[in-house]
Design a protein around this motif. Structure first.
Motif, PDB file in Angstrom:
ATOM      1  N   LEU A   2     -11.112   6.925  -2.837  1.00 16.64           N
ATOM      2  CA  LEU A   2     -11.701   5.622  -2.517  1.00 16.64           C
ATOM      3  C   LEU A   2     -12.660   5.733  -1.327  1.00 16.64           C
ATOM      4  N   GLU A   3     -12.301   6.535  -0.333  1.00 20.52           N
ATOM      5  CA  GLU A   3     -13.176   6.731   0.831  1.00 20.52           C
ATOM      6  C   GLU A   3     -14.507   7.365   0.420  1.00 20.52           C
ATOM      7  N   GLN A   4     -14.491   8.140  -0.639  1.00 21.41           N
ATOM      8  CA  GLN A   4     -15.716   8.782  -1.128  1.00 21.41           C
ATOM      9  C   GLN A   4     -16.545   7.857  -2.001  1.00 21.41           C
ATOM     10  N   GLY A   5     -16.084   6.600  -2.152  1.00 20.90           N
ATOM     11  CA  GLY A   5     -16.832   5.629  -2.938  1.00 20.90           C
ATOM     12  C   GLY A   5     -16.558   5.696  -4.424  1.00 20.90           C
ATOM     13  N   ARG A   6     -15.502   6.385  -4.811  1.00 21.57           N
ATOM     14  CA  ARG A   6     -15.152   6.502  -6.225  1.00 21.57           C
ATOM     15  C   ARG A   6     -13.982   5.582  -6.536  1.00 21.57           C
ATOM     16  N   PRO A   7     -13.989   4.949  -7.697  1.00 22.35           N
ATOM     17  CA  PRO A   7     -12.931   3.984  -8.011  1.00 22.35           C
ATOM     18  C   PRO A   7     -11.604   4.665  -8.315  1.00 22.35           C
ATOM     19  N   VAL A   8     -10.527   3.895  -8.244  1.00 23.58           N
ATOM     20  CA  VAL A   8      -9.210   4.357  -8.662  1.00 23.58           C
ATOM     21  C   VAL A   8      -8.709   3.408  -9.743  1.00 23.58           C
ATOM     22  N   THR A   9      -8.662   3.899 -10.952  1.00 30.62           N
ATOM     23  CA  THR A   9      -8.188   3.122 -12.094  1.00 30.62           C
ATOM     24  C   THR A   9      -6.773   3.573 -12.456  1.00 30.62           C
ATOM     25  N   GLU A  67      13.192   8.463   4.164  1.00 25.06           N
ATOM     26  CA  GLU A  67      12.194   7.411   4.385  1.00 25.06           C
ATOM     27  C   GLU A  67      10.986   8.026   5.090  1.00 25.06           C
ATOM     28  N   SER A  68       9.803   7.793   4.537  1.00 22.75           N
ATOM     29  CA  SER A  68       8.587   8.283   5.179  1.00 22.75           C
ATOM     30  C   SER A  68       7.540   7.189   5.156  1.00 22.75           C
ATOM     31  N   ARG A  69       6.596   7.279   6.078  1.00 22.79           N
ATOM     32  CA  ARG A  69       5.562   6.258   6.208  1.00 22.79           C
ATOM     33  C   ARG A  69       4.183   6.899   6.101  1.00 22.79           C
ATOM     34  N   ILE A  70       3.263   6.180   5.483  1.00 23.11           N
ATOM     35  CA  ILE A  70       1.863   6.593   5.440  1.00 23.11           C
ATOM     36  C   ILE A  70       1.029   5.422   5.954  1.00 23.11           C
ATOM     37  N   GLU A  71       0.157   5.713   6.900  1.00 25.32           N
ATOM     38  CA  GLU A  71      -0.709   4.665   7.463  1.00 25.32           C
ATOM     39  C   GLU A  71      -2.123   4.844   6.918  1.00 25.32           C
ATOM     40  N   PHE A  72      -2.724   3.740   6.452  1.00 25.55           N
ATOM     41  CA  PHE A  72      -4.081   3.755   5.923  1.00 25.55           C
ATOM     42  C   PHE A  72      -4.950   2.833   6.780  1.00 25.55           C
ATOM     43  N   PRO A  73      -6.042   3.335   7.348  1.00 24.31           N
ATOM     44  CA  PRO A  73      -6.822   2.541   8.315  1.00 24.31           C
ATOM     45  C   PRO A  73      -7.598   1.375   7.692  1.00 24.31           C
ATOM     46  N   ASN A  74      -7.927   1.447   6.435  1.00 19.41           N
ATOM     47  CA  ASN A  74      -8.781   0.429   5.824  1.00 19.41           C
ATOM     48  C   ASN A  74      -7.959  -0.402   4.838  1.00 19.41           C
ATOM     49  N   GLN A  92       5.837  14.204  -3.006  1.00 13.59           N
ATOM     50  CA  GLN A  92       4.826  14.274  -4.059  1.00 13.59           C
ATOM     51  C   GLN A  92       4.074  12.954  -4.187  1.00 13.59           C
ATOM     52  N   ALA A  93       4.808  11.837  -4.067  1.00 17.60           N
ATOM     53  CA  ALA A  93       4.153  10.523  -4.115  1.00 17.60           C
ATOM     54  C   ALA A  93       3.185  10.357  -2.959  1.00 17.60           C
ATOM     55  N   SER A  94       3.567  10.858  -1.780  1.00 20.33           N
ATOM     56  CA  SER A  94       2.691  10.786  -0.613  1.00 20.33           C
ATOM     57  C   SER A  94       1.399  11.563  -0.848  1.00 20.33           C
ATOM     58  N   ALA A  95       1.525  12.757  -1.439  1.00 19.60           N
ATOM     59  CA  ALA A  95       0.334  13.568  -1.728  1.00 19.60           C
ATOM     60  C   ALA A  95      -0.588  12.846  -2.704  1.00 19.60           C
ATOM     61  N   ILE A  96      -0.009  12.200  -3.698  1.00 17.45           N
ATOM     62  CA  ILE A  96      -0.806  11.466  -4.685  1.00 17.45           C
ATOM     63  C   ILE A  96      -1.520  10.294  -4.023  1.00 17.45           C
ATOM     64  N   LEU A  97      -0.807   9.513  -3.227  1.00 15.37           N
ATOM     65  CA  LEU A  97      -1.395   8.342  -2.568  1.00 15.37           C
ATOM     66  C   LEU A  97      -2.539   8.752  -1.641  1.00 15.37           C
ATOM     67  N   GLN A  98      -2.337   9.818  -0.879  1.00 13.89           N
ATOM     68  CA  GLN A  98      -3.384  10.270   0.037  1.00 13.89           C
ATOM     69  C   GLN A  98      -4.598  10.798  -0.722  1.00 13.89           C
ATOM     70  N   SER A  99      -4.351  11.485  -1.845  1.00 13.42           N
ATOM     71  CA  SER A  99      -5.459  11.975  -2.664  1.00 13.42           C
ATOM     72  C   SER A  99      -6.269  10.814  -3.239  1.00 13.42           C
ATOM     73  N   LEU A 100      -5.584   9.796  -3.739  1.00 16.88           N
ATOM     74  CA  LEU A 100      -6.275   8.641  -4.304  1.00 16.88           C
ATOM     75  C   LEU A 100      -7.031   7.860  -3.234  1.00 16.88           C
ATOM     76  N   TYR A 101      -6.463   7.779  -2.037  1.00 12.37           N
ATOM     77  CA  TYR A 101      -7.140   7.073  -0.941  1.00 12.37           C
ATOM     78  C   TYR A 101      -8.416   7.822  -0.547  1.00 12.37           C
ATOM     79  N   THR A 102      -8.339   9.155  -0.499  1.00 12.51           N
ATOM     80  CA  THR A 102      -9.531   9.961  -0.205  1.00 12.51           C
ATOM     81  C   THR A 102     -10.617   9.699  -1.242  1.00 12.51           C
TER      82      THR A 102
END
Length: 332
Positions: free
Chosen positions: A77-84, A14-21, A65-75
């Motif tokens: 979004l932070e750069q103003g690019r959409p995630v489809t 079990e692992s957790r990822i926190e996203f501020p926004n 691997q899922a954590s790496a993907i989620l963090q990459s996609l969140y980054t």
């Protein structure tokens, strides 16, 4: 996801990822959490959202691997690019290569470096597989490139995107897109209208790609000024194509003589891209494909690149890849 489902597998990693926004997190999850579902299915884990936390439960490697993907996609979004959904699929593909999270992180960093981003007037285009990334890099690097593979792998789309990018940055003065006017196993008879109206049905895929990258009014003006040309292969004879980005699409339907004629049109300051699918030759029986000849004769010449795609690089509907694999297996 229900609390009892999490409790039932509490013994697993079990692992957790926190996203501020929270707003960006909602975009990351997608409509009805469809992006999370895609990642869950791919890595055989469970993802539970609790406020601004995502809880990843399951196999340790899959969760990493899922954590790496989620963090990459969140980054992203932070750069103003959409995630489809297509962006999620692209990240999953890039992570599959190498089989471990460390190598996946390294490859994703290369993917995000900007070297393989294609800027056009309407959108930012990114390769979605390793083969596409290598292809785009070859298009920018080499004066003559070949893209060979099945339908739906982005051969023509990416080539046109690179052409538009080079045009708007001033690296070339014009874009020339061409195709052999060969019917796909049907006899359509005589088409009505003037020459443009007769050949436009054969050229429509090239118009479609351009429409994705240029505003309609600008595209119309550029075509009127001959800065963009879309023409059948037969119209290339006798020309010298200088300071241009030139694409020959459906090259498997060019004869050997047509291919030689086209390749020898290359002029100073130009880039030329040849795309085709060896499994979809529509030439009459007994006529040799010019694409096969070019591949045989030119593969050892320096500064000419050959990039190959498989069903794993299909970026259309997922069923397209399955269809291609079924036909390949039957042919074998």
């Amino acid at each position: 996801m229900a609390e009892d489902a999490v409790t039932a597998i509490a013994a697993q990693n079990e692992s957790r990822i926190e996203f501020p926004n929270n707003r960006l997190l909602a975009e990351l999850c997608g409509e009805f959490d469809r992006n999370l579902t895609t990642i869950e299915t791919h890595h055989a884990i469970q993802i539970v959202r609790r406020g601004n936390l995502l809880l990843l439960v399951g196999d340790a490697d899959g969760a990493a691997q899922a954590s790496a993907i989620l963090q990459s996609l969140y980054t992203r979004l932070e750069q103003g690019r959409p995630v489809t959904p297509a962006d999620v699929t692209a990240e999953l593909r890039m992570n599959m290569v190498g089989g471990d999270a460390g190598r996946a992180d390294q490859q994703m960093e290369m993917f995000r470096s900007g070297a393989v981003e294609i800027k056009t007037r309407k959108k930012l285009v990114e390769p979605r597989t390793e083969a596409q990334k290598a292809y785009v890099e070859a298009l920018f690097k080499n004066e003559l490139s070949f893209g060979i593979g099945p339908a739906g792998t982005g051969k023509t789309y990416l080539a046109v995107a690179v052409g538009v990018s080079m045009f708007i940055t001033g690296r070339v003065d014009k874009i020339i897109l061409s195709r052999p006017a060969v019917e796909a196993g049907e006899r359509l008879g005589f088409l009505p209208g003037d020459m443009k109206e007769k050949v436009d049905p054969y050229m429509q895929p090239l118009y479609d790609a351009l429409n994705d990258f240029l505003p309609a009014k600008q595209m119309a003006k550029l075509m009127e000024d001959k800065a963009i040309e879309i023409a059948p292969l037969a119209f290339m004879r006798g020309r010298t194509l200088a300071n241009a980005f030139v694409v020959l699409d459906e090259a498997q339907n060019a004869t050997s003589m047509q291919m030689k004629m086209f390749l020898t049109r290359l002029g100073e300051g130009s880039r030329m891209v040849i795309t085709g699918d060896r499994t979809q030759i529509d030439l009459p029986r007994g006529v040799q494909s010019g694409l096969a000849d070019a591949e045989r004769l030119l593969s050892d010449i320096p500064k000419i690149s050959f990039n190959y795609f498989t069903s794993k690089d299909v970026v259309r509907h997922p069923l397209v890849a399955a269809i291609i694999e079924a036909y390949d297996a039957d042919g074998a």
